[in-house]
Write a protein that holds these residues in place. Structure first.
Motif, PDB file in Angstrom:
ATOM      1  N   UNK A  89       0.769  -1.200   0.043  1.00 23.31           N
ATOM      2  CA  UNK A  89       0.044   0.239   0.041  1.00 23.31           C
ATOM      3  C   UNK A  89       1.026   1.311   0.016  1.00 23.31           C
ATOM      4  N   UNK A  90       1.915   1.306   0.696  1.00 25.94           N
ATOM      5  CA  UNK A  90       2.783   2.537   0.679  1.00 25.94           C
ATOM      6  C   UNK A  90       3.465   2.683  -0.520  1.00 25.94           C
ATOM      7  N   UNK A  91       3.838   1.557  -1.086  1.00 23.25           N
ATOM      8  CA  UNK A  91       4.453   1.661  -2.445  1.00 23.25           C
ATOM      9  C   UNK A  91       3.713   2.254  -3.539  1.00 23.25           C
ATOM     10  N   UNK A  92       2.179   1.902  -3.393  1.00 19.80           N
ATOM     11  CA  UNK A  92       1.201   2.525  -4.428  1.00 19.80           C
ATOM     12  C   UNK A  92       1.252   4.049  -4.224  1.00 19.80           C
ATOM     13  N   UNK A  93       1.062   4.425  -2.719  1.00 19.44           N
ATOM     14  CA  UNK A  93       0.812   5.882  -2.538  1.00 19.44           C
ATOM     15  C   UNK A  93       2.028   6.743  -2.817  1.00 19.44           C
ATOM     16  N   UNK A  94       3.267   5.964  -2.654  1.00 21.04           N
ATOM     17  CA  UNK A  94       4.570   6.510  -2.989  1.00 21.04           C
ATOM     18  C   UNK A  94       4.664   6.895  -4.524  1.00 21.04           C
ATOM     19  N   UNK A  95       4.190   6.222  -5.398  1.00 24.95           N
ATOM     20  CA  UNK A  95       4.002   6.101  -6.581  1.00 24.95           C
ATOM     21  C   UNK A  95       3.154   7.270  -7.197  1.00 24.95           C
ATOM     22  N   UNK A  96       2.187   7.131  -6.600  1.00 24.76           N
ATOM     23  CA  UNK A  96       1.035   8.185  -7.096  1.00 24.76           C
ATOM     24  C   UNK A  96       1.584   9.713  -6.609  1.00 24.76           C
ATOM     25  N   UNK A 151      -2.871  15.234 -19.397  1.00 22.42           N
ATOM     26  CA  UNK A 151      -1.618  15.578 -19.156  1.00 22.42           C
ATOM     27  C   UNK A 151      -0.902  15.295 -20.435  1.00 22.42           C
ATOM     28  N   UNK A 152      -1.320  14.753 -21.551  1.00 24.49           N
ATOM     29  CA  UNK A 152      -0.916  14.593 -22.802  1.00 24.49           C
ATOM     30  C   UNK A 152      -0.011  13.422 -22.976  1.00 24.49           C
ATOM     31  N   UNK A 153       0.056  12.482 -21.699  1.00 17.10           N
ATOM     32  CA  UNK A 153       0.791  11.207 -21.845  1.00 17.10           C
ATOM     33  C   UNK A 153       0.123  10.131 -21.552  1.00 17.10           C
ATOM     34  N   UNK A 154      -0.561   9.242 -22.714  1.00 19.48           N
ATOM     35  CA  UNK A 154      -1.425   8.399 -22.517  1.00 19.48           C
ATOM     36  C   UNK A 154      -0.797   7.040 -21.563  1.00 19.48           C
ATOM     37  N   UNK A 155       0.619   6.854 -21.282  1.00 25.26           N
ATOM     38  CA  UNK A 155       1.008   5.862 -20.671  1.00 25.26           C
ATOM     39  C   UNK A 155       0.723   6.260 -19.407  1.00 25.26           C
ATOM     40  N   UNK A 156       1.146   7.733 -19.028  1.00 29.67           N
ATOM     41  CA  UNK A 156       1.027   7.968 -17.561  1.00 29.67           C
ATOM     42  C   UNK A 156      -0.288   7.930 -17.278  1.00 29.67           C
ATOM     43  N   UNK A 157      -1.223   8.392 -17.888  1.00 29.66           N
ATOM     44  CA  UNK A 157      -2.850   8.250 -17.535  1.00 29.66           C
ATOM     45  C   UNK A 157      -3.181   6.876 -17.232  1.00 29.66           C
ATOM     46  N   UNK A 158      -2.850   5.910 -18.008  1.00 33.24           N
ATOM     47  CA  UNK A 158      -2.929   4.553 -17.868  1.00 33.24           C
ATOM     48  C   UNK A 158      -2.360   4.030 -16.492  1.00 33.24           C
ATOM     49  N   UNK A 159      -1.176   4.482 -16.243  1.00 36.33           N
ATOM     50  CA  UNK A 159      -0.376   4.159 -14.984  1.00 36.33           C
ATOM     51  C   UNK A 159      -1.223   4.746 -13.775  1.00 36.33           C
ATOM     52  N   UNK A 160      -1.712   5.852 -13.925  1.00 36.63           N
ATOM     53  CA  UNK A 160      -2.224   6.436 -12.876  1.00 36.63           C
ATOM     54  C   UNK A 160      -3.689   5.878 -12.504  1.00 36.63           C
ATOM     55  N   UNK A 161      -4.335   5.418 -13.742  1.00 33.73           N
ATOM     56  CA  UNK A 161      -5.567   4.824 -13.663  1.00 33.73           C
ATOM     57  C   UNK A 161      -5.619   3.436 -12.703  1.00 33.73           C
ATOM     58  N   UNK A 162      -4.495   2.795 -13.145  1.00 31.46           N
ATOM     59  CA  UNK A 162      -4.081   1.634 -12.341  1.00 31.46           C
ATOM     60  C   UNK A 162      -3.791   1.611 -10.959  1.00 31.46           C
ATOM     61  N   UNK A 163      -3.079   2.799 -10.456  1.00 30.78           N
ATOM     62  CA  UNK A 163      -2.739   3.155  -9.179  1.00 30.78           C
ATOM     63  C   UNK A 163      -3.977   3.336  -8.406  1.00 30.78           C
ATOM     64  N   UNK A 164      -4.902   4.140  -8.973  1.00 32.39           N
ATOM     65  CA  UNK A 164      -6.018   4.304  -8.618  1.00 32.39           C
ATOM     66  C   UNK A 164      -7.057   3.324  -8.208  1.00 32.39           C
ATOM     67  N   UNK A 166      -6.072   0.221  -7.526  1.00 30.91           N
ATOM     68  CA  UNK A 166      -5.413  -0.437  -6.456  1.00 30.91           C
ATOM     69  C   UNK A 166      -5.446   0.133  -5.266  1.00 30.91           C
ATOM     70  N   UNK A 167      -5.714   1.664  -4.803  1.00 27.06           N
ATOM     71  CA  UNK A 167      -5.995   2.142  -3.867  1.00 27.06           C
ATOM     72  C   UNK A 167      -7.391   1.590  -3.271  1.00 27.06           C
ATOM     73  N   UNK A 168      -8.385   1.028  -3.845  1.00 23.69           N
ATOM     74  CA  UNK A 168      -9.370   0.484  -3.453  1.00 23.69           C
ATOM     75  C   UNK A 168      -9.065  -0.655  -2.803  1.00 23.69           C
ATOM     76  N   UNK A 169      -8.119  -1.326  -2.731  1.00 21.68           N
ATOM     77  CA  UNK A 169      -7.685  -2.390  -1.901  1.00 21.68           C
ATOM     78  C   UNK A 169      -7.129  -1.958  -0.609  1.00 21.68           C
ATOM     79  N   UNK A 170      -7.000  -0.828  -0.271  1.00 18.85           N
ATOM     80  CA  UNK A 170      -6.544  -0.443   0.897  1.00 18.85           C
ATOM     81  C   UNK A 170      -7.737  -0.296   1.845  1.00 18.85           C
ATOM     82  N   UNK A 171      -7.495  -1.002   2.811  1.00 19.74           N
ATOM     83  CA  UNK A 171      -8.655  -1.009   3.724  1.00 19.74           C
ATOM     84  C   UNK A 171      -8.065  -0.198   5.050  1.00 19.74           C
ATOM     85  N   UNK A 172      -9.039   0.842   5.527  1.00 24.96           N
ATOM     86  CA  UNK A 172      -8.628   1.584   6.623  1.00 24.96           C
ATOM     87  C   UNK A 172      -9.603   1.720   7.612  1.00 24.96           C
TER      88      UNK A 172
END
Length: 236
Positions: A89-96, A151-164, A166-172
């Protein structure tokens, strides 16, 4: 089975979509709204019965969700909603933190239309006031995506979509006491105000602070999904 049927009952699926896409959309929404909890078993036959289809499109949908990091295969349970430990979870938020503020800065620099983000924010607030945590979570996701989608970078958008996703898996379990939806809405409003002014650097700074403060408030409370009340999801 009845509980599982309820978990999938509110899915909004394109009636023209093929069966695999219908299964994918339904299961993914269940995960993103925390109706399907981390560690929960995803039985092909049960899902197929709920959706009124054969097991083949369900199996293909689960394979796709494994690729996105939302589903994992357990040796003993088969397909399950993926469980994240604190380090993951920390790695996901770090990348975000590294990517999302820069993507939003570029989007505002390129010419940002604040309208869709504003609509998403209003929907999130309305859902929060109504106690609709699932609806609020989905609206907040849309808000963040509108910030970086241009942002003009489709790969960056796809990466951030995936990270977002996965944040749904972080239960708090401490989410409400660690700030709650009103704190998040106020922070989102500040970010949107900066975007409306066209101040790209202020947007990046505010978004970075928003994600970092969410991590600081919530990560100490990171626990298993079983401790959550129905409908609670990771925000940020």
């Amino acid at each position: 089975m009845a509980a599982f049927r309820l978990s999938l009952a509110d899915a909004e699926v394109d009636p023209l979509a093929n069966r695999t896409d219908r299964a994918l959309s339904t299961i993914k929404r269940g995960i993103l709204t925390n109706r399907l909890r981390p560690g929960q078993q995803l039985v092909e036959a049960d899902i197929a019965e709920v959706l009124g289809m054969s097991k083949t499109p369900v199996r293909e949908a689960l394979k796709t969700l494994v690729g996105t990091g939302l589903v994992a295969f357990s040796r003993f349970k088969g397909a399950i909603v993926r469980e994240l430990d604190a380090d993951e979870a920390a790695a996901i938020y770090d990348l975000r933190l590294l990517l999302e503020p820069e993507a939003a800065r570029r989007a505002v620099t390129a010419g940002f239309d604040p309208g869709p983000a504003g609509v998403a924010l209003d929907r999130a607030v309305a859902a929060g006031e109504a106690g609709d945590n699932a609806g609020m979570s989905l609206a907040n996701r849309e808000f963040h995506r509108h910030l970086y989608a241009g942002c003009g970078n489709a790969l960056l958008v796809d990466t951030l979509d995936g990270l977002k996703d996965q944040t749904a898996l972080v239960s708090v379990s401490g989410w409400r006491t660690a700030g709650g939806w009103r704190t998040e809405a106020d922070e989102h409003r500040g970010i949107l105000d900066a975007a409306e002014r066209g101040d790209a650097d202020a947007v990046a700074t505010a978004l970075r602070a928003h994600i970092a403060e969410f991590v600081e408030r919530v990560m100490p409370h990171l626990t298993g999904a079983a401790e959550l009340a129905d409908g609670d999801t990771a925000a940020g």
